[in-house]
Design an enzyme around this catalytic site. Structure first.
Site, PDB file in Angstrom:
ATOM      1  CG  HIS A   1      40.775  21.824 -38.447  1.00 52.69           C
ATOM      2  ND1 HIS A   1      40.613  21.344 -39.754  1.00 52.69           N
ATOM      3  CD2 HIS A   1      40.595  20.801 -37.742  1.00 52.69           C
ATOM      4  CE1 HIS A   1      39.913  20.111 -39.937  1.00 52.69           C
ATOM      5  NE2 HIS A   1      40.071  19.538 -38.650  1.00 52.69           N
ATOM      6  CD  GLU A   2      41.362  20.045 -33.837  1.00 49.78           C
ATOM      7  OE1 GLU A   2      40.136  19.333 -33.604  1.00 49.78           O
ATOM      8  OE2 GLU A   2      42.131  19.620 -34.759  1.00 49.78           O
TER       9      GLU A   2
ATOM     10  CD  GLU B   1      38.755  16.098 -39.966  1.00 47.76           C
ATOM     11  OE1 GLU B   1      39.650  17.069 -39.792  1.00 47.76           O
ATOM     12  OE2 GLU B   1      38.395  15.607 -38.865  1.00 47.76           O
TER      13      GLU B   1
ATOM     14  CG  HIS C   1      36.095  19.646 -35.951  1.00 48.67           C
ATOM     15  ND1 HIS C   1      35.677  18.861 -37.133  1.00 48.67           N
ATOM     16  CD2 HIS C   1      37.528  19.140 -36.125  1.00 48.67           C
ATOM     17  CE1 HIS C   1      36.385  18.473 -37.864  1.00 48.67           C
ATOM     18  NE2 HIS C   1      37.646  18.607 -37.298  1.00 48.67           N
TER      19      HIS C   1
END
Length: 301
Positions: A145-146, A217, A149
């Site tokens: 997930h990071e 997100e 980003h």
């Protein structure tokens, strides 16, 4: 048991890219108007431009260092955290992206965030609390997930958006406590104009940042789920982290509150108004989307 479906790299989120371009365009137009109003109210446009540009440049160059310092985190080498490095390196190979620096924050608050102006200058920070509470597959989902980003470059846009909103807020606060005697060349109450416009600019900037923050997100959740092939593992991690954050004392939450918009799980919000202005979409919506994606991947496989 069906094996997880893996993809070769992060897929660009067209919706996120369009929203980032629109957000920066609107912020640019907003701040051109802001500078024009301040200039007409008697402010020196040259001095003001130099100060704001200097602060923005410093924010871009120092944002990662400031964030790590706020968390009490330190960059860790392969020798310091071999398993964490191995996991991230594997994900980066899968995602076809450069490996960011890794940092650890010694805090029981289970969370993670990514910061940095570009993929080559990015850093992913995890807390020791995160490593303690998650299973390996869940941790993989959070780190993916990071990385999503970083690959989407939404960290840069969020850094700029939050910076401009902060500048407008500071100008408004300084104006409120300054002497009310300042007037422009037409005899109008310049200070009141500056304060009013600053508050308006802050409010609009915050709304733009809020809308982008929520969508990014969803995009990072989807990107992570597609790379790992395990949407259910990320959904499980989000639920576990949300439950753990809800049990953290307020005094511990306040120490990391300034980074709330960058965390994978926001600090808990109390009341309908706080929930409305949260930087993250409701956890239930994120999990529901991941469950839908899990069903789609299982159907494909």
């Amino acid at each position: 048991m069906t094996s997880p479906v893996r993809h070769s790299s992060f897929r660009p989120d067209v919706g996120l890219q369009a929203r980032m371009v629109l957000t920066m365009l609107l912020l640019g137009l907003l701040y051109v108007a802001f500078v024009a109003v301040l200039f007409s109210a008697g402010a020196s446009v040259v001095t003001m431009t130099l100060v704001v540009c200097g602060l923005a440049l410093a924010q871009l160059l120092l944002s990662d260092k400031l964030a790590l310092r706020a968390m009490g985190a330190r960059v860790v080498s392969v020798q310091d955290a071999p398993e964490l490095h191995a996991l991230v390196e594997r994900l980066c190979v899968q995602a076809d992206m450069p490996k960011p620096r890794l940092a650890l924050a010694d805090t029981s608050t289970p969370n993670a965030f990514a910061i940095g102006r570009s993929p080559k200058n990015a850093v992913v920070c995890a807390t020791t609390g995160l490593l303690d509470v998650l299973e390996p597959a869940e941790l993989e989902g959070v780190l993916a997930h990071e990385l999503s980003h970083i690959q989407n470059r939404d960290v840069l846009v969020m850094t700029l958006a939050s910076f401009f909103a902060t500048v407008a807020s500071l100008i408004a606060q300084v104006g409120l406590f300054a002497s009310p005697g300042g007037r422009n060349r037409d005899g109008q109450p310049a200070l009141l104009v500056i304060v009013a416009v600053s508050f308006a600019v802050y409010a609009i900037s915050y709304v733009l940042m809020l809308a982008l923050s929520r969508y990014r997100e969803f995009a990072a959740d989807r990107g992570a789920a597609l790379v790992t092939g395990r949407p259910a593992a990320l959904a499980s991690a989000l639920m576990r982290l949300s439950e753990n954050v809800a049990r953290i004392p307020d005094r511990d939450l306040r120490t990391v509150g300034q980074l709330n918009a960058f965390f994978i799980i926001p600090l808990r919000a109390r009341g309908a108004l706080q929930t409305l202005f949260s930087t993250h979409p409701p956890i239930e919506q994120r999990i529901a989307r991941l469950q839908q994606l899990e069903a789609e991947l299982q159907h494909v496989s």
